[in-house]
Design a protein around this motif. Structure first.
Motif, PDB file in Angstrom:
ATOM      1  N   SER A   1      25.591  48.279  39.624  1.00 31.12           N
ATOM      2  CA  SER A   1      24.478  48.266  38.670  1.00 31.12           C
ATOM      3  C   SER A   1      23.368  49.214  39.112  1.00 31.12           C
ATOM      4  O   SER A   1      22.661  49.799  38.281  1.00 31.12           O
ATOM      5  CB  SER A   1      23.928  46.851  38.509  1.00 31.12           C
ATOM      6  OG  SER A   1      23.341  46.383  39.713  1.00 31.12           O
TER       7      SER A   1
ATOM      8  N   PRO B   1      19.270  59.826  34.163  1.00 29.27           N
ATOM      9  CA  PRO B   1      19.210  58.861  35.269  1.00 29.27           C
ATOM     10  C   PRO B   1      17.817  58.781  35.876  1.00 29.27           C
ATOM     11  O   PRO B   1      17.007  59.707  35.729  1.00 29.27           O
ATOM     12  CB  PRO B   1      20.209  59.442  36.279  1.00 29.27           C
ATOM     13  CG  PRO B   1      20.204  60.920  35.994  1.00 29.27           C
ATOM     14  CD  PRO B   1      20.054  61.030  34.507  1.00 29.27           C
TER      15      PRO B   1
ATOM     16  N   SER C   1      28.444  53.242  29.507  1.00 28.19           N
ATOM     17  CA  SER C   1      27.240  52.432  29.315  1.00 28.19           C
ATOM     18  C   SER C   1      27.286  51.616  28.038  1.00 28.19           C
ATOM     19  O   SER C   1      26.390  50.798  27.787  1.00 28.19           O
ATOM     20  CB  SER C   1      26.000  53.343  29.299  1.00 28.19           C
ATOM     21  OG  SER C   1      25.942  54.095  28.087  1.00 28.19           O
TER      22      SER C   1
ATOM     23  N   PRO D   1      29.769  59.043  30.979  1.00 22.45           N
ATOM     24  CA  PRO D   1      28.720  58.079  31.339  1.00 22.45           C
ATOM     25  C   PRO D   1      28.156  57.324  30.138  1.00 22.45           C
ATOM     26  O   PRO D   1      27.817  56.135  30.251  1.00 22.45           O
ATOM     27  CB  PRO D   1      27.639  58.958  31.994  1.00 22.45           C
ATOM     28  CG  PRO D   1      28.362  60.169  32.461  1.00 22.45           C
ATOM     29  CD  PRO D   1      29.426  60.404  31.437  1.00 22.45           C
ATOM     30  N   LEU D   2      28.049  57.989  28.991  1.00 23.01           N
ATOM     31  CA  LEU D   2      27.532  57.323  27.797  1.00 23.01           C
ATOM     32  C   LEU D   2      28.507  56.260  27.311  1.00 23.01           C
ATOM     33  O   LEU D   2      28.103  55.158  26.902  1.00 23.01           O
ATOM     34  CB  LEU D   2      27.273  58.346  26.690  1.00 23.01           C
ATOM     35  CG  LEU D   2      26.271  59.466  27.027  1.00 23.01           C
ATOM     36  CD1 LEU D   2      26.062  60.363  25.814  1.00 23.01           C
ATOM     37  CD2 LEU D   2      24.950  58.888  27.507  1.00 23.01           C
TER      38      LEU D   2
ATOM     39  N   ARG E   1      24.597  53.031  38.585  1.00 21.13           N
ATOM     40  CA  ARG E   1      24.506  53.529  37.205  1.00 21.13           C
ATOM     41  C   ARG E   1      23.139  54.125  36.895  1.00 21.13           C
ATOM     42  O   ARG E   1      22.983  54.821  35.896  1.00 21.13           O
ATOM     43  CB  ARG E   1      24.831  52.400  36.222  1.00 21.13           C
ATOM     44  CG  ARG E   1      26.313  52.101  36.121  1.00 21.13           C
ATOM     45  CD  ARG E   1      26.633  51.210  34.946  1.00 21.13           C
ATOM     46  NE  ARG E   1      26.198  49.838  35.148  1.00 21.13           N
ATOM     47  CZ  ARG E   1      26.941  48.888  35.715  1.00 21.13           C
ATOM     48  NH1 ARG E   1      28.166  49.178  36.144  1.00 21.13           N
ATOM     49  NH2 ARG E   1      26.481  47.662  35.851  1.00 21.13           N
ATOM     50  N   ARG E   2      22.168  53.883  37.747  1.00 17.68           N
ATOM     51  CA  ARG E   2      20.826  54.441  37.552  1.00 17.68           C
ATOM     52  C   ARG E   2      20.654  55.770  38.286  1.00 17.68           C
ATOM     53  O   ARG E   2      19.563  56.344  38.303  1.00 17.68           O
ATOM     54  CB  ARG E   2      19.784  53.422  38.031  1.00 17.68           C
ATOM     55  CG  ARG E   2      19.873  52.117  37.264  1.00 17.68           C
ATOM     56  CD  ARG E   2      19.147  50.974  37.953  1.00 17.68           C
ATOM     57  NE  ARG E   2      17.703  51.089  37.883  1.00 17.68           N
ATOM     58  CZ  ARG E   2      16.858  50.171  38.362  1.00 17.68           C
ATOM     59  NH1 ARG E   2      17.333  49.081  38.947  1.00 17.68           N
ATOM     60  NH2 ARG E   2      15.559  50.348  38.259  1.00 17.68           N
TER      61      ARG E   2
ATOM     62  N   GLY F   1      22.836  61.008  30.844  1.00 14.28           N
ATOM     63  CA  GLY F   1      22.272  59.671  30.655  1.00 14.28           C
ATOM     64  C   GLY F   1      20.832  59.524  31.113  1.00 14.28           C
ATOM     65  O   GLY F   1      20.316  58.405  31.168  1.00 14.28           O
TER      66      GLY F   1
END
Length: 235
Positions: A83, A163, A114, A110-111, A86-87, A161
């Motif tokens: 988690s 980040p 998510s 990545p999209l 993903r950032r 995304g």
């Protein structure tokens, strides 16, 4: 360096060794402020890639404290680390594109992971591919792309995304000077939106492209200079 508000990353006396070998990183302490742009420099073998692996949570340190997003990640259970990953956007030196996916689908990955609806994916992917000069190669497989084209796909995938942290390992190493500058401007634009950017590079000329870059210098696994202005300090 002084923190502007709450640090997004804090390393305190971090050391890293692989197996029983000597430490490849020793006594690493620094903070990264939200929304700042940093360069990580140093000779080949100084430990830059190892430090980046700690930053994007691919490796746990042998000792010390790492805090990220206000969380002590040393005591965080491994199952909760995805988690946080993903950032973080990552541009790997070896690209790590998915070979059976097109350039478009690599950038879209990545999209999709998510959970973004498919109807909301096509436009941002097309826009970022156009920005890195690859709109005409959207359907190409990684194997049919040149090294520089693969690098640009990898960068587009890392930033698609938006980040909170972007970590890039030699992101301009396979492109010409004009494209290197264009990619640096892309990182700058992402940084202006609030992303903390860390770029590891051998190319000290890149540092001259920013008005007042913050710089970390690694020498034999130790920080020799941290958080200083490139123009204010020596090389």
């Amino acid at each position: 360096m002084s923190a502007a508000g709450r640090a997004v990353v804090r390393f305190d006396n971090v050391g890293l060794r692989y197996g029983t070998d000597r430490e490849v990183l020793s006594d690493i302490s620094f903070t990264l402020d939200p929304g700042r742009f940093y360069f990580l420099t140093g000779a080949s073998g100084a430990g830059k890639t190892s430090l980046l692996r700690l930053l994007y949570l691919a490796q746990r340190p042998s000792r010390g404290i790492i805090e990220m997003f206000g969380q002590d990640l040393i005591t965080t259970p491994r199952e909760k680390l995805p988690s946080y990953r993903r950032r973080i956007g990552v541009v790997f030196q070896d690209f790590r594109l998915v070979t059976h996916l097109s350039a478009f689908d690599n950038v879209a990955l990545p999209l999709r992971l998510s959970g973004l609806p498919e109807r909301d994916i096509a436009r941002p992917v097309a826009d970022i591919l156009d920005w890195v000069g690859l709109s005409h190669r959207a359907e190409a497989s990684p194997a049919s792309l040149s090294g520089g084209e693969q690098q640009r796909v990898a960068i587009a995938r890392a930033v698609i995304g938006r980040p909170e942290i972007l970590v890039a390992d030699e992101p301009t190493g396979n492109v010409d000077p004009d494209m290197a500058l264009k990619l640096l401007r892309l990182f700058e634009a992402l940084n202006r939106l609030g992303t903390t950017v860390v770029v590891a590079t051998h190319d000290v000329h890149l540092l001259d492209r920013l008005p007042d870059p913050q710089r970390f210098v690694l020498e034999r696994g130790r920080l020799a200079q941290d958080g200083g202005s490139h123009r204010g300090g020596g090389r």
